[in-house]
Design a protein around this motif. Structure first.
Motif, short mmCIF file in Angstrom:
data_model
loop_
_atom_site.label_atom_id
_atom_site.label_comp_id
_atom_site.label_asym_id
_atom_site.label_seq_id
_atom_site.Cartn_x
_atom_site.Cartn_y
_atom_site.Cartn_z
N THR A 93 -31.30 16.36 -0.39
CA THR A 93 -30.24 15.51 -0.90
C THR A 93 -29.04 15.61 0.01
N ASP A 94 -28.50 14.46 0.41
CA ASP A 94 -27.26 14.39 1.17
C ASP A 94 -26.14 14.02 0.21
N ILE A 95 -24.99 14.72 0.34
CA ILE A 95 -23.86 14.47 -0.57
C ILE A 95 -22.55 14.39 0.21
N ARG A 96 -21.57 13.78 -0.44
CA ARG A 96 -20.18 13.77 0.04
C ARG A 96 -19.34 14.23 -1.15
N THR A 97 -18.52 15.27 -0.94
CA THR A 97 -17.76 15.88 -2.02
C THR A 97 -16.28 15.96 -1.68
N THR A 98 -15.45 15.59 -2.65
CA THR A 98 -14.02 15.85 -2.56
C THR A 98 -13.75 17.10 -3.38
N SER A 99 -13.17 18.09 -2.72
CA SER A 99 -12.93 19.39 -3.33
C SER A 99 -11.43 19.64 -3.46
N SER A 100 -10.99 19.94 -4.68
CA SER A 100 -9.58 20.28 -4.93
C SER A 100 -9.53 21.66 -5.56
N VAL A 160 -8.72 30.69 -15.89
CA VAL A 160 -9.47 29.99 -14.85
C VAL A 160 -10.16 28.78 -15.47
N ARG A 161 -10.18 27.66 -14.73
CA ARG A 161 -10.94 26.47 -15.12
C ARG A 161 -11.60 25.94 -13.85
N LEU A 162 -12.94 25.91 -13.84
CA LEU A 162 -13.71 25.55 -12.64
C LEU A 162 -14.75 24.51 -13.01
N TYR A 163 -14.77 23.41 -12.25
CA TYR A 163 -15.64 22.28 -12.59
C TYR A 163 -16.16 21.62 -11.33
N ASP A 164 -17.43 21.25 -11.37
CA ASP A 164 -18.05 20.50 -10.29
C ASP A 164 -19.03 19.52 -10.93
N ASP A 165 -18.82 18.22 -10.71
CA ASP A 165 -19.69 17.25 -11.37
C ASP A 165 -21.10 17.21 -10.79
N PHE A 166 -21.38 18.00 -9.73
CA PHE A 166 -22.74 18.12 -9.22
C PHE A 166 -23.60 18.97 -10.15
N ASP A 167 -22.97 19.74 -11.01
CA ASP A 167 -23.69 20.48 -12.04
C ASP A 167 -24.28 19.45 -13.01
N GLN A 216 -22.57 19.41 -16.21
CA GLN A 216 -21.13 19.18 -16.08
C GLN A 216 -20.32 20.13 -16.96
N ARG A 217 -20.62 21.41 -16.82
CA ARG A 217 -19.91 22.45 -17.58
C ARG A 217 -18.58 22.78 -16.92
N VAL A 218 -17.63 23.21 -17.72
CA VAL A 218 -16.36 23.73 -17.24
C VAL A 218 -16.39 25.24 -17.48
N ASN A 225 -14.47 19.50 -8.19
CA ASN A 225 -15.24 18.87 -7.12
C ASN A 225 -15.90 17.62 -7.66
N SER A 226 -15.74 16.53 -6.92
CA SER A 226 -16.38 15.26 -7.27
C SER A 226 -17.35 14.90 -6.15
N THR A 227 -18.60 14.69 -6.54
CA THR A 227 -19.66 14.50 -5.56
C THR A 227 -20.34 13.15 -5.72
N LYS A 228 -20.64 12.55 -4.57
CA LYS A 228 -21.43 11.33 -4.54
C LYS A 228 -22.71 11.64 -3.77
N VAL A 229 -23.85 11.32 -4.36
CA VAL A 229 -25.12 11.47 -3.66
C VAL A 229 -25.25 10.29 -2.71
N LEU A 230 -25.57 10.58 -1.46
CA LEU A 230 -25.68 9.57 -0.42
C LEU A 230 -27.13 9.09 -0.29
N PRO A 231 -27.34 7.93 0.33
CA PRO A 231 -28.72 7.49 0.55
C PRO A 231 -29.50 8.51 1.39
N ALA A 232 -30.78 8.59 1.14
CA ALA A 232 -31.65 9.53 1.87
C ALA A 232 -31.46 9.34 3.37
N GLY A 233 -31.26 10.44 4.07
CA GLY A 233 -31.12 10.41 5.53
C GLY A 233 -29.74 10.01 6.03
#
Length: 155
Positions: A111-118, A44-51, A54-56, A135-143
């Motif tokens: 925090t508002d985010i937009r994430t692409t999940s594969s 198994v290899r699991l990664y999310d850059d919101f961590d 950024q651990r795998v 998962n690659s996440t972008k933090v969005l502007p407040a609100g």
């Protein structure tokens, strides 16, 4: 049901497994996601850059240990799927991708985010299980998600 439709349903349900509401029981990764991840696989290899670190993770249990502390502190986490899931499946492997937005409310911040999940799924005797995650996440502007998700409620 085709494997593609089954995987699409699993990926959608996986997203909403991360939902949190004020007053929920403490977050327990294995209880919530036991039907999704392969807890027995050695590869198994699991990664999310919101961590922030950024651990795998190389085990599902290890991945859970990354997220349990933060999710136990959350007041809420609400999600909306924006695109997908898009799935390819053949024999014993499948891949799915989707995009979601989420609002995460902690005691002192929202925090508002937009994430692409594969996700990569492997067919096991117990059904399809996640063996790869990115998962690659972008933090969005407040609100940014005020029109789509519940308003911030800090108690």
């Amino acid at each position: 049901m085709t494997d593609e439709r089954l995987i699409a349903d699993l990926h959608n349900r996986w997203v909403f497994g991360w939902e949190r509401n004020a007053g929920d029981d403490p977050f327990d990764f294995r209880r919530v996601f036991g039907e999704f991840y392969d807890f027995d696989s050695p590869d198994v290899r699991l990664y999310d850059d919101f961590d922030p670190e950024q651990r795998v993770a190389t085990t599902a249990a290890g991945y859970g240990s990354i997220w349990e502390p933060g999710f136990r502190e959350m007041i809420s986490a609400h999600h909306v799927v924006d695109d997908g899931p898009h799935v390819v499946a053949d024999l014993g492997l499948a891949a799915s991708t989707l995009v979601f937005v989420a609002r995460i409310t902690l005691p002192d911040a929202t925090t508002d985010i937009r994430t692409t999940s594969s996700l990569v799924w492997r067919r096991t005797p117990d059904g399809w299980r996640i063996v790869r995650e990115h998962n690659s996440t972008k933090v969005l502007p407040a609100g940014a998600l005020d029109h789509r998700l519940p308003a911030r409620r800090i108690t």
